[in-house]
Design a protein around this motif. Structure first.
Motif, mmCIF file in Angstrom:
data_model
loop_
_atom_site.group_PDB
_atom_site.id
_atom_site.type_symbol
_atom_site.label_atom_id
_atom_site.label_comp_id
_atom_site.label_asym_id
_atom_site.label_seq_id
_atom_site.Cartn_x
_atom_site.Cartn_y
_atom_site.Cartn_z
ATOM 1 N N SER A 3 0.679 -1.205 -0.040
ATOM 2 C CA SER A 3 0.047 0.165 0.062
ATOM 3 C C SER A 3 0.805 1.401 0.034
ATOM 4 O O SER A 3 0.458 2.191 -0.509
ATOM 5 C CB SER A 3 -0.895 -0.058 1.176
ATOM 6 N N TYR A 4 1.984 1.265 0.620
ATOM 7 C CA TYR A 4 2.902 2.489 0.876
ATOM 8 C C TYR A 4 3.567 2.906 -0.392
ATOM 9 O O TYR A 4 3.793 3.886 -1.006
ATOM 10 C CB TYR A 4 3.792 2.439 1.893
ATOM 11 N N LYS A 7 0.711 5.181 -2.528
ATOM 12 C CA LYS A 7 0.921 6.627 -1.917
ATOM 13 C C LYS A 7 2.311 7.315 -2.473
ATOM 14 O O LYS A 7 2.196 8.525 -3.073
ATOM 15 C CB LYS A 7 1.064 6.762 -0.361
ATOM 16 N N GLN A 17 -5.292 12.359 -3.905
ATOM 17 C CA GLN A 17 -5.849 11.018 -3.971
ATOM 18 C C GLN A 17 -7.359 11.023 -4.733
ATOM 19 O O GLN A 17 -7.590 10.037 -5.518
ATOM 20 C CB GLN A 17 -6.524 10.766 -2.635
ATOM 21 N N SER A 33 -11.945 8.936 -0.833
ATOM 22 C CA SER A 33 -11.918 8.027 0.383
ATOM 23 C C SER A 33 -11.409 6.462 -0.189
ATOM 24 O O SER A 33 -10.678 5.778 0.565
ATOM 25 C CB SER A 33 -13.219 7.944 0.832
ATOM 26 N N SER A 36 -7.615 6.709 -0.264
ATOM 27 C CA SER A 36 -7.168 6.804 0.957
ATOM 28 C C SER A 36 -7.200 5.383 1.677
ATOM 29 O O SER A 36 -6.188 5.020 2.243
ATOM 30 C CB SER A 36 -7.982 7.723 1.589
ATOM 31 N N GLN A 37 -8.206 4.557 1.416
ATOM 32 C CA GLN A 37 -8.310 3.199 2.036
ATOM 33 C C GLN A 37 -7.161 2.399 1.372
ATOM 34 O O GLN A 37 -6.668 1.415 2.251
ATOM 35 C CB GLN A 37 -9.557 2.720 2.063
ATOM 36 N N TYR A 38 -7.001 2.427 0.227
ATOM 37 C CA TYR A 38 -5.873 1.659 -0.446
ATOM 38 C C TYR A 38 -4.520 2.035 0.295
ATOM 39 O O TYR A 38 -3.713 0.929 0.437
ATOM 40 C CB TYR A 38 -6.051 1.710 -2.010
ATOM 41 N N GLU A 39 -4.315 3.179 0.107
ATOM 42 C CA GLU A 39 -3.009 3.839 0.633
ATOM 43 C C GLU A 39 -2.661 3.270 2.291
ATOM 44 O O GLU A 39 -1.665 2.911 2.480
ATOM 45 C CB GLU A 39 -2.919 5.167 0.409
ATOM 46 N N ASN A 40 -3.801 3.316 2.883
ATOM 47 C CA ASN A 40 -3.652 2.938 4.433
ATOM 48 C C ASN A 40 -3.522 1.470 4.462
ATOM 49 O O ASN A 40 -3.284 1.027 5.489
ATOM 50 C CB ASN A 40 -4.548 3.624 5.043
ATOM 51 N N GLY A 41 -3.982 0.850 3.604
ATOM 52 C CA GLY A 41 -3.974 -0.820 3.700
ATOM 53 C C GLY A 41 -5.224 -1.298 4.399
ATOM 54 O O GLY A 41 -5.708 -2.378 4.768
ATOM 55 N N THR A 42 -6.333 -0.287 4.329
ATOM 56 C CA THR A 42 -7.687 -0.794 4.895
ATOM 57 C C THR A 42 -8.217 -1.869 3.963
ATOM 58 O O THR A 42 -8.763 -2.754 4.470
ATOM 59 C CB THR A 42 -8.546 0.402 5.108
#
Length: 87
Positions: A3-4, A7, A17, A33, A36-42
């Motif tokens: 995920s990082y 970003k 984003q 959103s 953001s969820q993909y970048e945060n690994g959610t």
């Protein structure tokens, strides 16, 4: 998906984003959103979505899946070198 790296590639491309999401075909109302969820690994995007991100960000699809960071950077450099105009 690492995920990082999403970003990192997005910030290097100087995209928000929302802009990345819209350019990759995500509905504008949810683009920020979701990215953001993909970048945060959610959540992890499906491979098709990752291919769209790769195209927009000018990176190879495999860049988001290679576990070794050093190797991923070498693959990225090779990818960009292969895209450079020939002299």
């Amino acid at each position: 998906m690492i995920s990082y790296r999403l970003k990192s590639a997005r910030t290097k491309a100087k995209l928000t984003q929302e802009k990345l999401g819209v350019m990759a075909g995500i509905d504008e109302s949810t683009a920020r959103s979701r990215v953001s969820q993909y970048e945060n690994g959610t959540y992890s995007p499906n491979f098709d979505t990752m291919c769209h991100f790769a195209r927009v960000l000018n990176v190879p699809e495999c860049y988001f899946y290679i576990l070794d960071d050093e190797f991923a950077e070498k693959v990225l450099a090779l990818y960009h070198a292969s895209k450079a105009p020939s002299a």
